[in-house]
Every structure is written in structure tokens, then in C-alpha cells.
Enzyme design. Structure first.
Site, PDB file in Angstrom:
ATOM      1  N   ASP A 133       0.856  -1.210   0.099  1.00 37.16           N
ATOM      2  CA  ASP A 133      -0.208   0.085  -0.014  1.00 37.16           C
ATOM      3  C   ASP A 133       0.729   1.168  -0.032  1.00 37.16           C
ATOM      4  O   ASP A 133       2.025   1.203   0.348  1.00 37.16           O
ATOM      5  CB  ASP A 133      -0.944   0.164   1.271  1.00 37.16           C
ATOM      6  CG  ASP A 133      -0.128   0.173   2.624  1.00 37.16           C
ATOM      7  OD1 ASP A 133       0.891  -0.498   2.715  1.00 37.16           O
ATOM      8  OD2 ASP A 133      -0.855   0.707   3.427  1.00 37.16           O
ATOM      9  N   GLU A 197       0.449  -1.011   5.878  1.00 42.43           N
ATOM     10  CA  GLU A 197       1.408  -0.471   6.585  1.00 42.43           C
ATOM     11  C   GLU A 197       1.286   0.949   6.869  1.00 42.43           C
ATOM     12  O   GLU A 197       1.519   1.365   7.956  1.00 42.43           O
ATOM     13  CB  GLU A 197       2.816  -0.873   5.880  1.00 42.43           C
ATOM     14  CG  GLU A 197       3.785  -0.638   6.904  1.00 42.43           C
ATOM     15  CD  GLU A 197       4.361   0.831   6.739  1.00 42.43           C
ATOM     16  OE1 GLU A 197       5.272   1.239   7.551  1.00 42.43           O
ATOM     17  OE2 GLU A 197       3.988   1.524   5.820  1.00 42.43           O
TER      18      GLU A 197
END
Length: 510
Positions: A133, A197
Site C-alpha cells: 500500500d 502498513e
């Protein structure tokens, strides 16, 4: 008589000065090289990419950048893109997904865990982490579209080229190349690819770590994203230096709230909620957290590379016992080095008001603190309260955790030695040093699995590159991407060593 006493004092002071200078010079020019390990095994071959393989690698990253796996918040992610990314890596890395050596699992719908099974089950496995991400990016002020993966002047542009799709693609591409060459590891290892994350990792890495803990997995070491090879970022360092994060800062996110009475702008209160809150956050900015230089691993970082500083800074760094106060004040002058030496205070969100002629009843602000290893969440909270000194400002903790444990980084630490050796090989003999990772990573969830967590990005960064991370025009050069893959290609093979080599004094410093 007075004259004789005066001359005696002058002579004594001169003698002390000569002694002081002598001590400084002796320490500087006899500064010991760090003990490193001699590798008593056949060095694995490096990777020379063919033109076709280079193009394959570049296209792999470009394709990854074009999938906008954006995390806006814990409850708002581009799940369509996250699902597409999973299909993408399966297509681009067919050997990784089809090899009989590898098992693949999905956690939280979008995070991926691979286990690469080694031949020697007596060797404790290790782990490589990355995340798929990225933070949001709007096209405004970018030279190219942030999700276009455009190649320009030898660089690939796009959100995630540095944080962290380059590492993710690099790990998988290195493994793909190794499998094509018939490689079979001796030491088993895991690859964890988190999908959230950037928004705390609760549904990805945290779930993976808990499952591995339930399976009673213990890791020899873990390598995650972190600090780079810095070049020109610290004034006076005359060569690139690889910084290995042996700990990372803690984090505290506070919400500050002031509640007042609403009213008309034609007869405003003497103090509005906005004014009270503005004064509070201004006090936080004007009164930074205490300088903690020397109380954490940052001192060891400078001592490790003291001989790499230009004169007279080499004298200063080799004698921090005498100059730590001067160095700490110097480091505080730049935002990039100030973050190494103290808990930082970042005002990130300020909200209040709905109409130009209405005095709002409530004002809120969000403040994020990245906590120095020498402090705790509780200590930072106490300082915040004393700094604001206003009971009208309510404090509520949104999330927090203390700084992470310091990982071993001596000649007995197999993971650290493997990492150092690989860095030295791939980055043309660049020295390395332990340091504090100023950002936070998914690796914190794996603390129960290993005492040896290292945060390192195998990319050379210059000062002008720092603001590109989470900022505008994020990019990576094609050369840097190739070296990044070479790093993981070499690291995976180096990790097959079955025991810690015998230490010796080297003529160079790793």
C-alpha cells in the site's frame, strides 16, 4: 611573587591544553576499525542482469506503480486495487507462485505470506518484509501523474517507487531470478507483504505475525524497510554510508480538543476555542522535546563512521566524550538530522468552524510524536501537559506505542553480519553503521518472533531525495532499482551460511 604564580598558572593551563589536544589526536588517528567477520565459505556469485532482464524488472515496477493501492485510513483503502495487485504479482512472478519449494497464503484478504522451504531444517529461518500500500497522491504539482509509472531521464516516477513497492518488487524479482537459475536455499525464509502498513498494519502484518507466533515460529532475523544508504545528508561525511535501523522510534498520536460556547461573530468571546487551541499547539511547536543525543544508538552511528568525516569533524566524532553537546546542537539545526536526536512534534490536522460569521464551539487538533528511544509514551505525555499548561485543552490518546527494543549489532549477530556483508559487497565497500529508524514499520509486530530486526532500504538517497518520500515526484533511478534487486539476490544467498564466521580485524570497515 604574583608574577611567578601567574606564569605557573599559564604553564599549567598550556600543559593541560597540550595534553587535551594530544588525547584528541591520538584517539582520532588510532580510532579502531570495527571487528568484522571473515567468511570461510565460497562467496555466492553476484547478479549481472541481461538487457532483457533489466527491461523485465523495470516493467515489473512500472506495472506495480500503475495500480493505485492507496491507504487513506484504516477504514478506507482502495480494495479493488489491492485485489488487483495480488493478481498482478502472480502474473509477473510465475516461478515464485508455482515453485514446489514455496507455500503462499493470503491474510486479511490482501496481504501475502510466502514460505521458501530450505534444505537444512536445523537452521533458524529469517524473514523479509515489504508492503504494497501507498499514501495518497494528487496530480497537482507532480511533474507526471503519480500513478503513471512514467520513465523519464533515467528515473521511474510514481507513488511507491521508494516507499515501498521498489523493495517489494525487488524481493520477488530476486527470488524469481534465483528460481530460474535452479537455486534451492539451505535456510528457510519467509516473505511478508503487508497491505495496510501506511495505516498501522492491523489487518495485514499484525495478523501474519500473530499467526506465525501461534505456529511457534522463531526467526533468526528480520529485514524490513527503513534507513537508506545516505549520501550528502550529514554534512562532513565524505562517502556514502549505509544506515541500519536497529530500533525504531515509538509513536504517540494525540487529539487536542477545546470546547467553548457558540456565538455570533459580531460579539465574539474574549477567547475562542480556536484561539485557545492555537496557543496550545504553538507552545508545543515553540518548545521542542529535549535533545537526547548520546542516550540512544545515534551516538554509536557517528562513532562507527568517525574516520569517514572530513577534518576537523573526524576529530570531533572520534571524541564525542568531549564534543557531544556541540554535535547535538549542530544536528538540531536541520530537520533531517534533528529527528535523530529527539522526540519530534508534528502538527498534522487542525479542524474548527463551519461558517464565516459563526464562532465555533469546538476546535480540535491532531499531533503526532515520534518518540526517541530514550523516552516513553508516558514521559512524552507528561511533557505535553506541562508545556500546554491549560486545563481547557483536553488530551486524548488516539494510538501509541513505546520505542522498539534495540536489536543486536555486534560480531556475534549473524543477521547483522549477513546484512553488513551484503551491503559491503553490493554498495562498493560502503561503510555501515547502526542507527535509529525515525519512521515506523510493520516490523514492530514481529518482536515476539525475533530479537534481531533490521530496517534497511538498499537505495542510495541524497538530501534532495528525502522530501520525495510521501511527497511530490517520488522516483527511483533505473540503476538504483537494478542494484536493489542485486542486494536481495545476494542477501538471500548469503543467509545460507550455516554458522557465524570467525571475527578478525580488517583493513577496511564494514
Amino acid at each position: 611573587m604574583a608574577a611567578l604564580c601567574g606564569r605557573a598558572v599559564v604553564c599549567s593551563l598550556a600543559g593541560l591544553l597540550v595534553l587535551f589536544v594530544s588525547v584528541l589526536l591520538i584517539r582520532t588517528y588510532t580510532w579502531p576499525e570495527r571487528a568484522v567477520r571473515q567468511w570461510h565459505w565460497k562467496e555466492p556469485s553476484g547478479m549481472e542482469l541481461m538487457e532483457e532482464e533489466k527491461e523485465q524488472l523495470i516493467e515489473a515496477l512500472k506495472g506495480a506503480i500503475r495500480i493505485p493501492t492507496v491507504s487513506f485510513s484504516e477504514d478506507k483503502q482502495n480494495t479493488t486495487a489491492l485485489a488487483e495487485f495480488g493478481k498482478y504479482i502472480e502474473k509477473v512472478f510465475p516461478n515464485v507462485f508455482s515453485s514446489k519449494l514455496i507455500t503462499h497464503e493470503v491474510f486479511g484478504n490482501y496481504s501475502h505470506l510466502f514460505k521458501v522451504n530450505g534444505s537444512d531444517h536445523t537452521l533458524q529461518p529469517y524473514m523479509l518484509l515489504a508492503h504494497l500500500d501507498v499514501v495518497p497522491a494528487t496530480p497537482e504539482s507532480w511533474e507526471v501523474s503519480p500513478f503513471s509509472g512514467v520513465e523519464q531521464d533515467g528515473y521511474i516516477y510514481g507513488r511507491g517507487t521508494l516507499d515501498d513497492k521498489s523493495s517489494l518488487i525487488g524481493i520477488l524479482q530476486a527470488l524469481e531470478f534465483l528460481l530460474k537459475k535452479g537455486y534451492k536455499p539451505c535456510r528457510s525464509f519467509y516473505i511478508g507483504l503487508g497491505h495496510d502498513e501506511e495505516v498501522f498494519g492491523h489487518r495485514g502484518a499484525k495478523i501474519m505475525a500473530e499467526e506465525l507466533k501461534n505456529r511457534k515460529v522463531k526467526l533468526a532475523f528480520l529485514v524490513d524497510e527503513g534507513l537508506p544508504v545516505i549520501d550528502g545528508i550529514i554534512p562532513g561525511l565524505n562517502c556514502p554510508v549505509a544506515l541500519i535501523g536497529i530500533t525504531e522510534k515509538g509513536s504517540l498520536t494525540l487529539k487536542l480538543t477545546v470546547n467553548g460556547s457558540p456565538g455570533h461573530s459580531s460579539f465574539p468571546p474574549l477567547e475562542s476555542s480556536i484561539g485557545i487551541l492555537s496557543a496550545a499547539v504553538s507552545r508545543l511547536e515553540q518548545n521542542p522535546m529535549p535533545n537526547k543525543f548520546g542516550e540512544g544508538p545515534e551516538r554509536a552511528m557517528f562513532e562507527h563512521v568517525a574516520s569517514k568525516f572530513v577534518f576537523p569533524l573526524n576529530i570531533v566524532m572520534a571524541n564525542l566524550w568531549a564534543f557531544s553537546l556541540v554535535v547535538s546542537r549542530f544536528l538540531a539545526q536541520s530537520s533531517s538530522t534533528n529527528a535523530m536526536i529527539r522526540t519530534t512534534t508534528a502538527l498534522t490536522i487542525f479542524q474548527s468552524g463551519i461558517k464565516s460569521n459563526v464562532v465555533p464551539p469546538t476546535a480540535t487538533a491532531t499531533v503526532n510524536f515520534r518518540i526517541h528511544p530514550a523516552q516513553t509514551v508516558k514521559e512524552v505525555l507528561d511533557i505535553v501537559r506541562k508545556t500546554i499548561q491549560d486545563e481547557r485543552v483536553e488530551l486524548s490518546v488516539m494510538n501509541s506505542f513505546d520505542p522498539l527494543p534495540v536489536s543486536s549489532h555486534d560480531v556475534e549477530s549473524v543477521g547483522y553480519q549477513i546484512l553488513q556483508h551484503t551491503i559491503h559487497s553490493v554498495f562498493s565497500g560502503a561503510p555501515s553503521a547502526p542507527a535509529v529508524c525515525i519512521g515506523n514499520t510493520d516490523s514492530r509486530y514481529f518482536v515476539p518472533l525475533t530479537n534481531n530486526i533490521y530496517r534497511f532500504n538498499p537505495v542510495i538517497l541524497k538530501k534532495e531525495d528525502l522530501n520525495r518520500i510521501h511527497g511530490l515526484n517520488e522516483r527511483i533511478s533505473k540503476e538504483a532499482l537494478e542494484r536493489l534487486v542485486q542486494f536481495y539476490f545476494q542477501l538471500i544467498q548469503n543467509a545460507d551460511i550455516d554458522k557465524i564466521p570467525i571475527p578478525h580485524r580488517a583493513t577496511h570497515e564494514l
